[in-house]
Motif scaffolding. Structure first.
Motif, mmCIF file in Angstrom:
data_model
loop_
_atom_site.group_PDB
_atom_site.id
_atom_site.type_symbol
_atom_site.label_atom_id
_atom_site.label_comp_id
_atom_site.label_asym_id
_atom_site.label_seq_id
_atom_site.Cartn_x
_atom_site.Cartn_y
_atom_site.Cartn_z
ATOM 1 N N GLY A 1 0.597 -1.114 -0.174
ATOM 2 C CA GLY A 1 -0.003 0.120 0.111
ATOM 3 C C GLY A 1 0.429 1.148 -0.127
ATOM 4 N N LEU A 2 2.013 1.644 1.218
ATOM 5 C CA LEU A 2 2.835 2.284 0.600
ATOM 6 C C LEU A 2 3.881 2.291 -0.657
ATOM 7 N N ILE A 3 3.608 1.422 -1.498
ATOM 8 C CA ILE A 3 4.717 1.282 -2.337
ATOM 9 C C ILE A 3 3.513 2.613 -3.562
ATOM 10 N N GLU A 4 2.513 2.043 -3.219
ATOM 11 C CA GLU A 4 1.240 2.280 -4.349
ATOM 12 C C GLU A 4 1.512 3.584 -4.276
ATOM 13 N N PHE A 5 1.608 4.330 -2.805
ATOM 14 C CA PHE A 5 0.827 5.917 -2.347
ATOM 15 C C PHE A 5 1.736 6.441 -2.794
ATOM 16 N N SER A 6 3.470 5.982 -3.159
ATOM 17 C CA SER A 6 4.352 7.196 -3.384
ATOM 18 C C SER A 6 4.084 7.173 -5.127
ATOM 19 N N TRP A 7 3.558 5.950 -6.038
ATOM 20 C CA TRP A 7 3.390 5.748 -6.890
ATOM 21 C C TRP A 7 2.344 6.541 -7.861
ATOM 22 N N ASN A 8 1.145 6.833 -6.852
ATOM 23 C CA ASN A 8 0.416 7.990 -6.962
ATOM 24 C C ASN A 8 0.251 8.808 -6.651
ATOM 25 N N SER A 9 1.261 9.506 -6.124
ATOM 26 C CA SER A 9 1.084 10.570 -6.141
ATOM 27 C C SER A 9 2.062 12.039 -6.838
ATOM 28 N N TYR A 10 0.933 12.418 -7.205
ATOM 29 C CA TYR A 10 1.289 13.702 -8.481
ATOM 30 C C TYR A 10 0.507 14.786 -8.606
ATOM 31 N N SER B 1 5.475 14.096 -7.432
ATOM 32 C CA SER B 1 5.773 13.570 -6.292
ATOM 33 C C SER B 1 6.321 14.534 -5.063
ATOM 34 N N THR B 2 6.296 14.309 -4.329
ATOM 35 C CA THR B 2 6.320 14.790 -2.778
ATOM 36 C C THR B 2 7.950 14.478 -2.048
ATOM 37 N N SER B 3 8.743 15.019 -1.578
ATOM 38 C CA SER B 3 9.434 14.581 -0.592
ATOM 39 C C SER B 3 9.193 13.678 0.136
ATOM 40 N N LEU B 4 7.828 14.003 0.906
ATOM 41 C CA LEU B 4 7.116 12.510 1.694
ATOM 42 C C LEU B 4 7.321 11.066 0.736
ATOM 43 N N SER B 5 6.636 11.595 -0.432
ATOM 44 C CA SER B 5 6.667 10.479 -1.606
ATOM 45 C C SER B 5 7.908 9.469 -1.499
ATOM 46 N N SER B 6 9.100 10.121 -2.247
ATOM 47 C CA SER B 6 10.218 10.000 -2.459
ATOM 48 C C SER B 6 10.658 9.326 -0.966
ATOM 49 N N GLY B 7 10.102 9.730 -0.020
ATOM 50 C CA GLY B 7 11.264 9.137 1.034
ATOM 51 C C GLY B 7 10.566 7.788 1.684
ATOM 52 N N ILE B 8 8.925 7.586 1.769
ATOM 53 C CA ILE B 8 8.526 6.175 1.785
ATOM 54 C C ILE B 8 8.701 5.450 1.032
ATOM 55 N N LEU B 9 8.829 5.776 -0.414
ATOM 56 C CA LEU B 9 9.332 4.809 -1.217
ATOM 57 C C LEU B 9 10.833 4.298 -1.309
#
Length: 459
Positions: A402-411, A413-421
């Protein structure tokens, strides 16, 4: 205290204990009934068995393919198409098929020059003519829907050939959480999808031990997009472990010859331009499109020293994961007589092959200089296998997915989504490292040797 008073106290104590004992026995009975009910539901409820019992995976896969067929038609007709690279691909094809240009430096489009091998040009030349010179977008979307369904069918067959089937709910989650994947296929028409279809077809042949045919499809995938080379370190390892010296040379030769044939028109006229453009390892990506390094400043993101560090970490991690197997292969190469046999094939299972290929690809993605949104297809369908190859609990695995899907669906991308990925990639890499001994061919061979020695001693 008189004997009469003592008798009265004992009577009161016995009376006070009776309700408590009754309550305890009632609670125990309800607990037993609860366990029995849950056991009955778990073993007899068809819905739960469909979700958790691996023997129903094939039926679930068929239902998912039918559902995906309907869903893709709905998306094509209801969701607006987004123009990103299709017009550029058409312009590149027109430079080739209409103008006869074979100089890669002169082939380009709105978003820049061509940066893909010749297989990309041939694939989109076919699409160009099938879609009325690139003008019939709707027809092209249906073609890419067919590519998606073929890819999914190939992936399902790979999972069906695993040594131990994954529970069906994993495939349901994979299809239901693939919003970005559907977009990449039928709304964006990226060439990554064609390359990955050819790759998964090749893997199907590899797990069938048809290395020659698999090598053909693998090389065709490389000819469409260079990312397929991320599997190369693992594939070379599997070649040596499964084949004689003659067959290793034959399969490597097939891969090379196909690249030469496909690139022949361009190599014959402007070889330097073709090699630099189509296999450009030093390509600089734009920071605004990165999914994995958004938190870095631009000057560091494009720094060649940063790229060199990532490449070094990539190679080091590959060596750490496959060190013992590389040593075994090196010993076999030195001793040519051993290469006339396939010693590793005795213990190499389908899971070994899949683990080797998917791990090598995942390591390359984890240390990638930049990941764009369409690159998600590079490893999306292999994530269930990778996650279920770790020692984590099912809840943790689903949470990571789910966290991977969240990171790739954040458009965007943000520092948070990149960090989570990156965090999830590291957790997944650590889990795979902990379980690597299960797929270590060298340790399996040593165990088999020790077992055979022990049996001889016993006899």
């Amino acid at each position: 205290m008189s004997s009469h008073q003592q008798q009265q106290q004992q009577l009161r104590r016995s009376l006070s204990r009776q309700p408590l004992a009754g309550r305890r026995s009632a609670a125990g009975s309800w607990q037993r009934y609860g366990h029995q009910l849950s056991a009955f539901v778990r073993h007899n409820c068809l819905t739960l068995r469909l979700l958790f019992d691996g023997q129903f995976s094939a039926a679930i896969m068929v239902l998912l393919l039918v559902g995906e067929f309907v869903l893709n038609i709905y998306i094509i007709n209801r969701v607006k198409y987004t123009e990103i690279d299709w017009s550029t691909y058409v312009q590149q094809v027109e430079c080739f098929v209409q103008n006869g240009t074979v100089n890669y430096e002169q082939i380009g489009g709105n978003t820049g020059p061509i940066v893909y091998p010749a297989g990309h040009l041939y694939s989109y030349s076919a699409l160009y003519y099938l879609t009325n010179r690139g003008t019939d977008i709707r027809r092209c979307q249906y073609i890419f829907a067919a590519i998606y369904l073929l890819t999914l069918a190939s992936v399902f067959r790979i999972y069906r050939r695993m040594d131990q089937m994954l529970p069906p709910y994993v495939f349901i989650v994979m299809c239901c959480t693939s919003y970005r994947i559907h977009s990449i296929y039928v709304l964006r028409l990226f060439n990554d999808t064609i390359a990955m279809l050819l790759l998964y077809i090749a893997i199907n042949f590899f797990i069938d031990r048809k290395w020659t045919v698999g090598s053909i499809f693998y090389s065709l995938g490389v000819s469409v997009k260079m990312n397929i080379l991320l599997f190369a370190p693992a594939l070379l390892l599997l070649y040596i472990e499964n084949n004689s010296l003659k067959n290793v040379a034959k399969n490597l030769g097939i891969c090379a010859i196909i690249q030469l044939i496909i690139g022949l028109p361009f190599l014959a006229s402007h070889p330097k331009a073709y090699l630099i453009r189509s296999f450009n390892l030093g390509r600089i990506f734009m920071h605004k499109w990165t999914v994995n390094w958004r938190f870095l400043p631009n000057h560091l993101f494009i720094s060649p020293y940063f790229h060199l560090i990532l490449l070094t970490l990539h190679l080091m991690t590959i060596v750490l994961f496959f060190k013992s197997r590389y040593i075994q292969c090196f010993k076999r190469i030195i001793n040519v007589k051993k290469l006339t046999k396939t010693t590793a094939a005795n213990v190499l299972t389908n899971n070994h092959i899949l683990w080797t290929l998917f791990i090598a690809n995942f390591i390359g993605i984890a240390y990638s200089r930049s990941l764009h949104y369409q690159f998600y297809v590079w490893y999306f369908h292999s994530l269930p296998f990778l996650l279920w190859s770790t020692p984590y609990s099912p809840k943790t695995k689903l949470c990571l997915l789910g966290l991977i899907e969240f990171s790739w669906n954040s458009y965007p991308s943000t520092s948070l989504s990149s960090g989570i990925l990156h965090m999830v990639h590291l957790i997944l890499l650590f889990g795979l490292w902990r379980n690597r001994s299960q797929y270590d061919i060298g340790s399996h061979n040593n165990n088999n040797t020790n077992n055979n020695t022990t049996k001889k001693k016993i006899k």
